[in-house]
Scaffold this active site. Structure first.
Site, PDB file in Angstrom:
ATOM      1  CG  ASN A   1      -7.996  -1.015   4.314  1.00 41.93           C
ATOM      2  OD1 ASN A   1      -8.253  -0.474   5.376  1.00 41.93           O
ATOM      3  ND2 ASN A   1      -7.360  -2.167   4.240  1.00 41.93           N
ATOM      4  CG  ASP A   2      -4.837   2.871   3.610  1.00 41.01           C
ATOM      5  OD1 ASP A   2      -5.031   2.043   4.522  1.00 41.01           O
ATOM      6  OD2 ASP A   2      -3.854   2.857   2.867  1.00 41.01           O
ATOM      7  CB  VAL A   3     -10.248   6.482   1.570  1.00 45.72           C
ATOM      8  CG1 VAL A   3      -9.100   6.706   0.611  1.00 45.72           C
ATOM      9  CG2 VAL A   3     -11.141   5.358   1.097  1.00 45.72           C
ATOM     10  CB  VAL A   4     -13.296   3.987   5.276  1.00 43.80           C
ATOM     11  CG1 VAL A   4     -14.052   4.498   4.068  1.00 43.80           C
ATOM     12  CG2 VAL A   4     -12.747   2.596   5.001  1.00 43.80           C
TER      13      VAL A   4
ATOM     14  CB  SER B   1      -1.258   1.384   3.208  1.00 43.05           C
ATOM     15  OG  SER B   1      -2.156   1.074   4.229  1.00 43.05           O
TER      16      SER B   1
END
Lengths: 105, 459
Positions: B385-388, B426
């Site tokens: 999620n956050d890394v993309v 997050s």
């Protein structure tokens, strides 16, 4: 009282190990960061040798022996478990290559 | 010095050299395993040397400890699944740190009265770092295992409370160094350090775990190095320092990969301000059917899989490899893009994929793969999620602004495998999910992937 010469020698060892560690470890690719962590963990299980002395030395009170026993146990878990798991992981990183080689034959 | 002491020192020297060589061999997956044999040999030599060179009278405790430790350690080595690697590692940080702390307490009990100020301060460091790492790592392991909730635990005045506990720990440490006769100062320091470890880790969310794991790794190593100073034992100093610096380097790398400072991770209170900061993303998420997704994949030229923590929770590593191989057999070029902080510890995704037999030559780091997304037909995001999240790049107000991401939104089409419509760990909204090129495939990642593989076979 600690002998100043011994202390200075220890600081040298610490500084050189830090420098060498930085050089060696920054070359480890991110691919292997999990095995790296578990390997350095197993290696720092070397506290085992301090624990052994505490657990069995002559003239130490029983409390020290018992503390030593717990320390020997946890350090041994780290050494045996840490090296075991690291090896299991690294075997996985190597195995595909071997398989394809065998297939080529 | 007698002969056996010389022998002991020689084994320590050999062990030190072997440890360094083994880490050097870690620089390549082909040599890494051989390297570990060297380290094991070094460890064995040091243990034998110690038992020969020390005047040991009581073998009971030693044998009991070695036996119990070997049984538990051996059991862990064979039975812990790769998906549980983060919590296993956290637990071993706790064990290592506890051993260092206990050796410190033991040394204090035996020789506390005759120690000089320098030895006492080294001992203080050892016990303090050892104790706080023990409880901190236990909390981290609990969070990773799901025993304790992964959400950050926060309360009003938390930073003030941490400051008070931290200061009382440091002041009892200083008191102990100056006044050797104050035994209470030593035990206060020990107790407060245990509490401080808990307080350090409870406010940190699961998404920041890679940093915390690396930091705890570093502390555990430094505690062992401090033991070396107390015992004037060089192999302990060397091994502890190697561990400490390895953890430190990893912490720096992880922080860089999130564009955050270590202090921000530890005291930032990441979860607190989310409600207000993530409102701008909106629109409709487009759902895709299994057959359509399979069709896209089957007729693509290039496919990149982007795994995240969801891959680990769904145990989907084997399913993704099967789908990948199937696509490759149809002539599709398949690659895997690994973000440095994907998962819960450094390198977590690499280990999972290696377990599933994905060759490491197909795993690509962020910098290598990012330029390739624009020429990629389908990017498949699996539980990441956050890394993309393109907000990190495009929205300077975002909480993760400036964090380097995998630029999957440059691909012609993006398929996101996700359990449900909720937000990631997050709690941030992810605009990627609303982009026109993106389609969502809901469901458990493992079953989605194996159904995809079946559907691809029928195309």
């Amino acid at each position: 009282m600690m002998n100043p010469a011994v202390l200075i020698a220890s600081v040298y060892v610490f500084a050189l190990a830090a420098f060498l560690g930085y050089q060696v470890i920054s070359r480890v690719p991110p691919l292997l960061h999990t095995p790296l962590m578990s390997a350095t963990n197993a290696i720092s299980g070397i506290s085992l040798i301090g624990s052994l002395v505490l657990a069995g030395s002559a003239g130490y009170p029983e409390l020290a022996h018992i503390l030593g026993f717990v320390a020997v146990t946890t350090a041994t878990i780290n050494v045996v478990g840490g090296f075991g798991i690291t090896d299991r992981m690294l075997k996985m990183f190597g195995k595909r290559k071997v398989e394809t080689k065998e297939a080529a034959k | 010095m007698n002969l056996t002491s010389y022998f002991m020192e020689a084994t320590y020297l050999v062990a030190s050299i072997l440890f360094i060589l083994s880490l050097k061999k870690m620089s390549h997956p082909e040599t890494a395993r051989k390297g570990m044999f060297l380290a094991e040999a070094g460890m064995f030599a040091a243990i034998v040397g110690t038992l020969v060179g020390t005047h040991i009278v009581t073998w009971t405790w030693i044998i009991a400890g070695l036996a119990v430790g070997s049984i538990i350690g051996g059991w862990m080595a064979v039975s812990v699944p790769m998906t549980a690697m983060p919590q296993r590692t956290a637990l071993s940080h706790a064990f290592g740190a506890l051993a260092a702390a206990l050796v410190g307490v033991g040394e204090f009990v035996v020789k506390g009265a005759e120690m000089g100020a320098v030895t006492r301060s080294a001992l203080g460091f050892e016990v303090m770092l050892g104790a706080l790492t023990t409880t901190g790592s236990l909390i981290a392991a609990g969070k990773l295992q799901g025993v304790i909730g992964g959400k950050p635990i926060q309360f009003r005045g938390q930073n003030a409370a941490n400051l008070i506990v931290g200061l009382s720990m440091v002041s009892s440490f200083i008191l102990f160094c100056i006044h050797p006769e104050m035994i209470a100062a030593f035990y206060t320091m020990l107790g407060v350090a245990f509490v401080f470890g808990v307080m350090l880790v409870i406010p940190i969310g699961s998404a920041d775990m890679p940093v915390v794991m690396s930091l705890l790794n570093s502390y555990a190593g430094l505690a062992a190095a401090a033991t070396g100073f107390v015992l004037s034992n060089n192999v302990l100093i060397i091994a502890g320092t190697l561990d400490g610096f390895s953890g430190f380097i990893l912490s720096v790398l992880m922080c860089k990969a999130m564009n955050r400072s270590i202090t921000n991770v530890l005291f930032g209170g990441f979860g607190a301000v989310i409600a207000e900061a993530s409102s701008n993303a909106g629109g409709v998420m487009r759902e895709i059917s299994l057959d359509d997704a399979a069709m896209q994949l089957a007729f693509a030229n290039r496919v990149i899989f982007v795994p995240g923590y969801g891959l680990a929770t769904a145990q989907a590593q084997h399913a993704v490899r099967e789908l990948g191989e199937l696509l490759e057999s149809r002539g599709v070029t398949v690659k895997y893009a690994i973000h440095p902080v994907a998962g819960r510890m450094p390198g977590h995704m690499n280990v999972l994929l290696a377990e599933a037999n994905v060759p490491y030559s197909s795993l690509y780091e962020m910098e290598q793969i990012n330029p390739e997304f624009s020429s990629t037909d389908v990017a498949v995001v699996i539980g990441a999620n956050d890394v993309v999240n393109p907000d990190a790049r495009d929205n300077p107000k975002s909480l993760i602004a400036g964090m380097p991401i995998l630029e999957v939104d440059h691909a012609k089409s993006v398929i996101v495998l996700k359990r449900g419509q909720g937000r990631g760990f997050s709690g941030l909204e992810n605009p990627l999910f609303f982009k026109p090129c993106t389609s969502m495939l809901y469901g458990d990642a493992k079953s989605s992937l194996s159904h995809l593989a079946q559907a691809v076979q029928h195309v």
